[in-house]
Design an enzyme around this catalytic site. Structure first.
Site, PDB file in Angstrom:
ATOM      1  N   SER A  57      -8.792   3.038  11.264  1.00  0.00           N
ATOM      2  CA  SER A  57      -7.843   2.428  10.353  1.00  0.00           C
ATOM      3  C   SER A  57      -6.901   3.980  10.715  1.00  0.00           C
ATOM      4  O   SER A  57      -5.783   3.862  10.251  1.00  0.00           O
ATOM      5  CB  SER A  57      -8.341   2.754   8.812  1.00  0.00           C
ATOM      6  OG  SER A  57      -8.983   1.357   8.654  1.00  0.00           O
ATOM      7  N   THR A  58      -7.688   4.903  10.998  1.00  0.00           N
ATOM      8  CA  THR A  58      -6.968   6.359  11.429  1.00  0.00           C
ATOM      9  C   THR A  58      -5.411   5.898  11.740  1.00  0.00           C
ATOM     10  O   THR A  58      -4.355   6.065  11.627  1.00  0.00           O
ATOM     11  CB  THR A  58      -7.712   7.526  11.490  1.00  0.00           C
ATOM     12  OG1 THR A  58      -8.568   7.823  10.616  1.00  0.00           O
ATOM     13  CG2 THR A  58      -6.861   8.475  11.725  1.00  0.00           C
ATOM     14  N   ARG A  59      -5.782   5.716  12.645  1.00  0.00           N
ATOM     15  CA  ARG A  59      -4.590   5.155  13.785  1.00  0.00           C
ATOM     16  C   ARG A  59      -3.416   5.122  13.350  1.00  0.00           C
ATOM     17  O   ARG A  59      -2.510   4.650  14.054  1.00  0.00           O
ATOM     18  CB  ARG A  59      -4.920   4.715  15.353  1.00  0.00           C
ATOM     19  CG  ARG A  59      -5.266   3.834  15.479  1.00  0.00           C
ATOM     20  CD  ARG A  59      -4.980   3.593  17.365  1.00  0.00           C
ATOM     21  NE  ARG A  59      -4.723   1.842  17.385  1.00  0.00           N
ATOM     22  CZ  ARG A  59      -4.580   1.110  17.398  1.00  0.00           C
ATOM     23  NH1 ARG A  59      -3.018   1.388  18.643  1.00  0.00           N
ATOM     24  NH2 ARG A  59      -4.457  -0.825  18.030  1.00  0.00           N
ATOM     25  N   ALA A  61      -2.519   4.985  10.301  1.00  0.00           N
ATOM     26  CA  ALA A  61      -1.769   5.843   8.862  1.00  0.00           C
ATOM     27  C   ALA A  61      -0.120   6.009   9.169  1.00  0.00           C
ATOM     28  O   ALA A  61      -0.617   7.156  10.532  1.00  0.00           O
ATOM     29  CB  ALA A  61      -2.623   6.647   8.981  1.00  0.00           C
ATOM     30  N   GLU A 129       6.374  10.897  -0.532  1.00  0.00           N
ATOM     31  CA  GLU A 129       5.853   9.909  -0.846  1.00  0.00           C
ATOM     32  C   GLU A 129       5.918   9.184  -2.440  1.00  0.00           C
ATOM     33  O   GLU A 129       5.891  10.460  -2.744  1.00  0.00           O
ATOM     34  CB  GLU A 129       5.020   9.517   0.808  1.00  0.00           C
ATOM     35  CG  GLU A 129       5.479   9.190   1.601  1.00  0.00           C
ATOM     36  CD  GLU A 129       4.002   9.195   2.199  1.00  0.00           C
ATOM     37  OE1 GLU A 129       2.265   9.001   1.756  1.00  0.00           O
ATOM     38  OE2 GLU A 129       3.968   9.284   3.620  1.00  0.00           O
ATOM     39  N   HIS A 255      -0.735  -2.002  -1.203  1.00  0.00           N
ATOM     40  CA  HIS A 255       0.385  -1.053  -0.588  1.00  0.00           C
ATOM     41  C   HIS A 255       2.004  -1.755  -1.269  1.00  0.00           C
ATOM     42  O   HIS A 255       2.355  -3.530  -0.585  1.00  0.00           O
ATOM     43  CB  HIS A 255       1.048  -0.698   0.876  1.00  0.00           C
ATOM     44  CG  HIS A 255       1.911   0.524   1.480  1.00  0.00           C
ATOM     45  ND1 HIS A 255       2.877   0.031   1.378  1.00  0.00           N
ATOM     46  CD2 HIS A 255       1.562   1.567   1.224  1.00  0.00           C
ATOM     47  CE1 HIS A 255       3.617   1.429   1.512  1.00  0.00           C
ATOM     48  NE2 HIS A 255       2.790   1.602   1.853  1.00  0.00           N
ATOM     49  N   ARG A 304       1.449   4.243  -6.115  1.00  0.00           N
ATOM     50  CA  ARG A 304       2.061   3.239  -5.237  1.00  0.00           C
ATOM     51  C   ARG A 304       1.694   1.825  -6.259  1.00  0.00           C
ATOM     52  O   ARG A 304       2.039   0.614  -6.196  1.00  0.00           O
ATOM     53  CB  ARG A 304       0.896   3.272  -4.365  1.00  0.00           C
ATOM     54  CG  ARG A 304       1.070   2.597  -3.404  1.00  0.00           C
ATOM     55  CD  ARG A 304       0.096   2.578  -1.561  1.00  0.00           C
ATOM     56  NE  ARG A 304       0.864   3.368  -1.330  1.00  0.00           N
ATOM     57  CZ  ARG A 304      -0.023   4.409  -0.058  1.00  0.00           C
ATOM     58  NH1 ARG A 304      -1.008   4.173   0.055  1.00  0.00           N
ATOM     59  NH2 ARG A 304       0.898   4.953   0.484  1.00  0.00           N
ATOM     60  N   HIS A 365      -4.414  -2.216   0.340  1.00  0.00           N
ATOM     61  CA  HIS A 365      -3.869  -1.061   2.175  1.00  0.00           C
ATOM     62  C   HIS A 365      -5.233  -0.429   1.644  1.00  0.00           C
ATOM     63  O   HIS A 365      -6.167  -0.106   2.906  1.00  0.00           O
ATOM     64  CB  HIS A 365      -2.947  -1.037   1.236  1.00  0.00           C
ATOM     65  CG  HIS A 365      -2.067   0.839   2.188  1.00  0.00           C
ATOM     66  ND1 HIS A 365      -2.073   0.295   4.115  1.00  0.00           N
ATOM     67  CD2 HIS A 365      -2.331   1.735   2.001  1.00  0.00           C
ATOM     68  CE1 HIS A 365      -1.742   1.687   3.962  1.00  0.00           C
ATOM     69  NE2 HIS A 365      -1.544   2.211   2.882  1.00  0.00           N
ATOM     70  N   GLU A 389     -12.967   6.786   3.536  1.00  0.00           N
ATOM     71  CA  GLU A 389     -12.654   4.942   2.338  1.00  0.00           C
ATOM     72  C   GLU A 389     -13.661   4.787   2.901  1.00  0.00           C
ATOM     73  O   GLU A 389     -14.048   3.869   1.407  1.00  0.00           O
ATOM     74  CB  GLU A 389     -11.493   4.119   3.815  1.00  0.00           C
ATOM     75  CG  GLU A 389     -10.838   3.350   3.143  1.00  0.00           C
ATOM     76  CD  GLU A 389     -10.038   2.305   3.063  1.00  0.00           C
ATOM     77  OE1 GLU A 389      -9.708   2.835   4.041  1.00  0.00           O
ATOM     78  OE2 GLU A 389      -9.671   1.385   2.399  1.00  0.00           O
ATOM     79  N   ARG A 400      -5.192   5.744  -5.611  1.00  0.00           N
ATOM     80  CA  ARG A 400      -5.134   6.679  -4.231  1.00  0.00           C
ATOM     81  C   ARG A 400      -3.403   7.314  -4.314  1.00  0.00           C
ATOM     82  O   ARG A 400      -2.377   6.446  -4.191  1.00  0.00           O
ATOM     83  CB  ARG A 400      -5.486   6.801  -3.316  1.00  0.00           C
ATOM     84  CG  ARG A 400      -5.347   7.773  -2.215  1.00  0.00           C
ATOM     85  CD  ARG A 400      -5.823   7.286  -0.953  1.00  0.00           C
ATOM     86  NE  ARG A 400      -5.722   6.080   0.164  1.00  0.00           N
ATOM     87  CZ  ARG A 400      -4.410   6.204   0.657  1.00  0.00           C
ATOM     88  NH1 ARG A 400      -3.558   7.015   0.632  1.00  0.00           N
ATOM     89  NH2 ARG A 400      -3.638   4.953   0.818  1.00  0.00           N
ATOM     90  N   LEU A 406      -6.522  10.615   4.586  1.00  0.00           N
ATOM     91  CA  LEU A 406      -6.189  11.214   5.560  1.00  0.00           C
ATOM     92  C   LEU A 406      -7.064  13.025   5.172  1.00  0.00           C
ATOM     93  O   LEU A 406      -7.861  13.132   5.654  1.00  0.00           O
ATOM     94  CB  LEU A 406      -5.029  11.966   6.679  1.00  0.00           C
ATOM     95  CG  LEU A 406      -4.874  10.162   6.868  1.00  0.00           C
ATOM     96  CD1 LEU A 406      -2.953  10.001   8.618  1.00  0.00           C
ATOM     97  CD2 LEU A 406      -5.762   9.726   8.255  1.00  0.00           C
TER      98      LEU A 406
HETATM   99  C1  SIN Z   1       2.570   5.415   4.072  1.00  0.00           C
HETATM  100  O1  SIN Z   1       3.199   5.256   5.199  1.00  0.00           O
HETATM  101  O2  SIN Z   1       3.269   4.650   2.888  1.00  0.00           O
HETATM  102  C2  SIN Z   1       0.828   4.904   4.392  1.00  0.00           C
HETATM  103  C3  SIN Z   1       0.596   6.343   3.678  1.00  0.00           C
HETATM  104  C4  SIN Z   1      -0.914   6.200   2.825  1.00  0.00           C
HETATM  105  O3  SIN Z   1      -1.234   5.541   2.905  1.00  0.00           O
HETATM  106  O4  SIN Z   1      -1.305   7.202   2.006  1.00  0.00           O
END
Ligand code: SIN
Length: 563
Positions: A57-59, A61, A129, A255, A304, A365, A389, A400, A406
């Site tokens: 999943s990291t890549r 993000a 964000e 998300h 979120r 998400h 995760e 979260r 990350l």
């Molecule tokens: C996003 O870029 O909206 C996702 C970032 C996250 O899940 O923290």
């Protein structure tokens, strides 16, 4: 209806064995960080990944990694925003560790070669964000932060891969955890299936003094998710079967802005980063009405869960299956420079963010819960650690905060590597060979891969973005029927193991979600639409008993003082 879990999946007897000091399972930010740090301190690390190193999943993000890097910002402010997003049930000590160690760890990523985007003054550019009151999200390649971090970590691993102290096994699916006998029941390895071309092929057993789970998320439990296809929750499922405590599984983050590609779309869906709203994009309904203003002081940049819930409500009110993200006023040049990957992907799919509204809807998400750990990454089973995760450190609470994932993987992988190496140096975890027989009896039959879609559909309608006693009770029955219909003729193999993992997780998640009669963070109930601090300000835990039945408990937490 109490879920029953076998203590291991049906699989062939291991045909080969290997040993290491520590096995790290998973190659996202948490797994790679743990493996790289451990190899400097212990003699032999075995890094196992399900497909190839870069495939987690990291890549994917996009947004970035949150840390108080700006001199005007502070860990205390980051702590505050994280606690607010977590709706009263974050573990404050875990969040303190996250926000205070975060900036140092991010600077170490820079020293390792990660190229974050920088402003004209040469400083790392920081953006905002949802839920953040400051610009504190570092990003790379505009909207390709995870890809760049993954690249830098893999490059660091490549530089040492010929070192005899570290071995990499790719295309290796961990089936189950191995535990010692009754006198020493700690975790002492894994069984794994390798699609190899030589010495290691098929099912084997890897023994070690400690096992680190860094297997990522559970997104494939749902019909549509931002997670890649490898996110089948193998780590949480294996930990559950082995008897580890899992916590807060009901807090599933949806998300808010995932590109809506039509009713039949399944699997991994394109994410439109929250950073697009951070730069000024707004949400409008089918009539073009902006609806987040007035609902929250941060409007589109509310936490979120608040935005996702508002979208679900708006869709219900207007009878639509999506709303729209309007980024047109940001301009073509800015969008292409700041969000190159998102713009390119949208255009490939027939949408131009510079000239058109983007249809968006919430999709699964992130799992805020997982295998319970303490601040050193230790789980409830001796010898078993978890980070990223798959784990639940308590940092995220019920929801979260954006771009904290990350950071959590980075900070807590670092912490657990230090704990594992200190314990090994102190002789605390004796070699696995001393623990006696590591086999346990097999469980009932596997679930046919043909059931995967049914499990996902059941979870999406039953225990999805909005739940109720009625929808979850139906889901429990449907999942139980799938479990009962387990096909004895289903042959062991990666697809059957993954599907069985998905079923086990779906059952446990639905069971604990049905217990929590309130709405909090990622757990939204139409029949209990408000938080109920008197009864539910706390954590749920679930653990497999000796009889295979799941037992659950509730642990209240004291009220948090937020200044
Ligand atoms: C996003 O870029 O909206 C996702 C970032 C996250 O899940 O923290």
């Amino acid at each position: 209806m109490t879920p029953y879990l076998p203590d291991r999946l049906v699989s062939p007897e291991p045909g080969w064995t290997t040993t290491a000091d520590v096995i790290v399972v998973g190659s996202g930010i948490a797994g790679l960080t743990a493996a790289l740090r451990l190899r400097q301190r212990v003699d032999r690390v075995l890094l196992v990944t399900k497909t190839v190193l870069s495939e987690g999943s990291t890549r994917w993000a996009q947004g970035g990694i949150a840390a108080a890097l700006d001199p005007a910002d502070s860990p205390a402010e980051h702590l505050h925003d994280t606690l607010v997003a977590g709706v009263g049930i974050c573990d404050v000590a875990a969040v303190e560790a996250l926000v205070s160690e975060g900036p140092v760890r991010v600077r170490e990523l820079v020293a390792l070669g990660t190229e974050f985007d920088r402003g004209p003054d040469g400083q790392i550019s920081l953006t905002r964000e949802g839920g953040h009151h400051r610009d504190r999200i570092a990003h790379a390649g505009g909207d390709a932060t995870g890809k760049e971090i993954s690249r830098a970590l893999i490059a660091a691993l490549d530089a040492v891969i010929d070192d005899p102290g570290i071995e990499l096994l790719e295309h290796a699916l961990v089936v189950d955890l191995l535990r010692g006998g009754d006198t020493d029941p700690r975790v002492c390895g894994v069984t794994l299936h390798v699609i190899g071309e030589g010495e290691v092929d098929g099912v084997g057993a890897a023994y070690a003094r400690a096992v680190v789970l860094a297997t990522g998320g559970i997104g494939q439990v749902y019909s549509s998710t931002t997670n890649p296809s490898v996110a089948t929750g193998d780590g949480v499922a294996a930990a559950l079967r082995a008897g580890a405590v899992v916590t807060d599984l009901e807090f599933v983050q949806f998300h808010p802005t995932v590109l809506w590609l039509g009713e039949g779309s399944r699997g991994q869906q394109p994410l439109i980063s929250e950073a697009v709203r951070g730069e000024g994009a707004i949400l409008v309904d089918a009539e073009g009405v902006r609806f987040m203003q007035g609902l929250h002081e941060l409007a589109e940049l509310a936490p979120r869960d608040v935005v996702a819930r508002a979208i679900v409500d708006r869709m219900a009110q207007t009878g639509a299956d999506h709303v729209f993200l309007d980024a047109r006023h940001l301009g073509r040049e800015f969008l292409e420079r700041r969000f190159p990957s998102i713009v390119a992907r949208c255009r490939e799919l027939g949408f131009d963010p510079a000239t058109e509204l983007l249809p968006v809807a919430p999709a699964q998400h992130y799992a805020s819960g997982g295998v319970r750990t303490d601040l050193r990454g230790r789980t409830s089973l001796d010898g078993l650690y978890a980070a990223g995760e798959v784990s639940c450190t308590g940092v995220h609470g019920a929801n979260r905060l954006a771009s904290n994932s990350l950071l959590e993987g980075l900070v807590f992988a670092h912490r657990l590597a230090d704990d594992v190496s200190a314990r090994l140096a102190a002789g605390e975890l004796p070699p696995a060979a001393a623990t006696g027989p590591a086999t346990r009896p097999g469980g009932p039959a596997l679930v046919s891969p043909r059931e995967r879609t049914a499990i996902q559909r059941t979870m999406t309608t039953g225990t999805g973005a909005v739940r109720s006693a009625g929808t979850m009770s139906r889901a429990e029955k449907e999942l139980a029927a799938i479990a009962e219909a387990e096909a004895a003729q289903t042959l062991p193999g990666p697809e059957a193991w993954e599907t069985t993992n998905l079923l086990h997780l779906a059952q446990v998640l639905t069971h604990v979600a049905a217990l929590r009669e309130e709405t909090r963070g990622g757990h939204v109930r139409s029949d209990h639409p408000h938080p109920d601090d008197a009864h539910w300000r706390g954590h749920t835990t679930a653990v497999r008993g000796e009889d295979g039945l799941l037992s659950t408990a509730y642990h209240p937490v004291p009220a948090q003082e937020l200044t």
